[in-house]
Motif scaffolding. Structure first.
Motif: not given
Length: 228
Positions: A10-23
Motif C-alpha cells: 500500500x502506497x508503494x505498488x498500489x494506491x489503495x487509500x480510497x479502499x482503506x479510507x472507505x472501510x
C-alpha cells in the motif's frame, strides 16, 4: 548487485487509500464516529489494520477505545468486501515489474496488510505474474518494522540481504530497512511526505518507478567494474 526487490504494498505498488479510507469510515460510522479524510488516513496507516482502527477511534473521540475490540472485527469483515475499492497500480509500476521479471530479479511483497488481502490485491492488480513471494500479516511473520519478514523472504528466495532492495513509502518501511540492515528505497509517490522518509536516511530516495530501474542498472555496472 541487486538480485531481489522486496516491496511494501500500500502506497508503494498500489494506491489503495480510497479502499482503506472507505472501510475505516464504514467502521467508524457504526459507532456514530467520523468520518476521517484520506489525508488523515494516510497518517494512520502503515502499522497494520489494528493500529489503524486504534488511531482512527482515538482521533474521533473514543479516547478509552471502548469500541476497539468490536472495531477490529467490524473493519476486518468490511475490508473483505471493500479491499479493492478504487485500488489502482501507480503509474510506472507495471513497467518496473516487467523489467525485474525480464532481468531475472526476484520480486517479493512484505506488507502489514492481512495476508489474504495482499494476495487479493496482487492477483487483481497484477495477476500475480511478477511475484516470487508474498507476505502479509500472518502468524509466522511479525509485523513491520520487525525485520523478520525481510529475513524470511531472503532465506526463502536464497538471496542474501546484501543483494536485496527493500522499497517502501512510510517511516515503518524505513525502520524495516534499518532493522534488517538492507539497502532501502524510499518512494515519494506514496502515503507520506518526502521529509518523513529523509529522516531515516534511506540509501535511495526516488520520485518515479523508473528510478528503481536505474538503481539496479547502476548496481550491475558497479559489479562489472569491480570484477575487471
Amino acid at each position: 548487485m541487486y538480485k531481489c526487490c522486496i516491496f511494501d504494498l500500500d502506497g508503494t505498488l498500489v494506491d489503495s487509500i480510497k479502499a482503506i479510507n472507505y472501510t475505516i469510515n464504514l467502521t467508524l460510522k457504526k459507532y456514530n464516529l467520523g468520518p476521517i479524510s484520506e489525508d488523515e488516513c494516510k497518517i494512520f496507516v502503515g502499522d497494520g489494520y489494528k493500529k489503524l482502527v486504534e488511531r482512527a477511534l482515538i482521533h474521533c473521540g473514543d479516547k478509552d477505545l471502548v469500541h476497539y475490540e468490536d472495531g477490529i472485527l467490524t473493519y476486518t469483515e468490511y475490508f473483505k468486501v471493500h479491499c479493492l475499492y478504487k485500488v489502482k497500480a501507480y503509474d510506472g509500476i507495471n513497467d518496473l515489474l516487467s523489467y525485474l521479471k525480464n532481468n531475472n530479479i526476484k520480486v517479493a511483497v512484505l506488507s502489514n496488510k492481512p495476508h489474504d488481502r495482499v494476495i487479493e490485491n496482487i492477483e487483481s492488480m497484477f495477476e500475480n505474474k511478477y511475484f516470487d513471494y508474498l507476505a502479509g500479516e500472518k502468524a509466522n511473520i511479525k509485523r513491520k518494522p520487525d525485520p523478520a519478514g525481510a529475513i524470511i523472504i531472503s532465506n526463502e528466495l536464497n538471496i542474501s540481504l546484501e543483494n536485496c532492495l527493500y522499497i517502501g513509502d512510510t517511516d515503518t518501511d524505513m525502520k524495516t530497512g534499518i532493522n534488517a540492515n538492507i539497502d532501502t528505497v524510499g518512494v515519494t509517490w506514496g502515503f507520506r511526505a518526502k521529509e518523513e522518509l529523509e529522516l531515516y536516511n534511506p540509501k535511495y530516495l526516488v520520485n518515479h518507478p523508473v528510478d528503481i530501474i536505474n538503481i539496479i542498472e547502476n548496481s550491475k555496472k558497479l559489479k562489472l567494474s569491480n570484477s575487471n
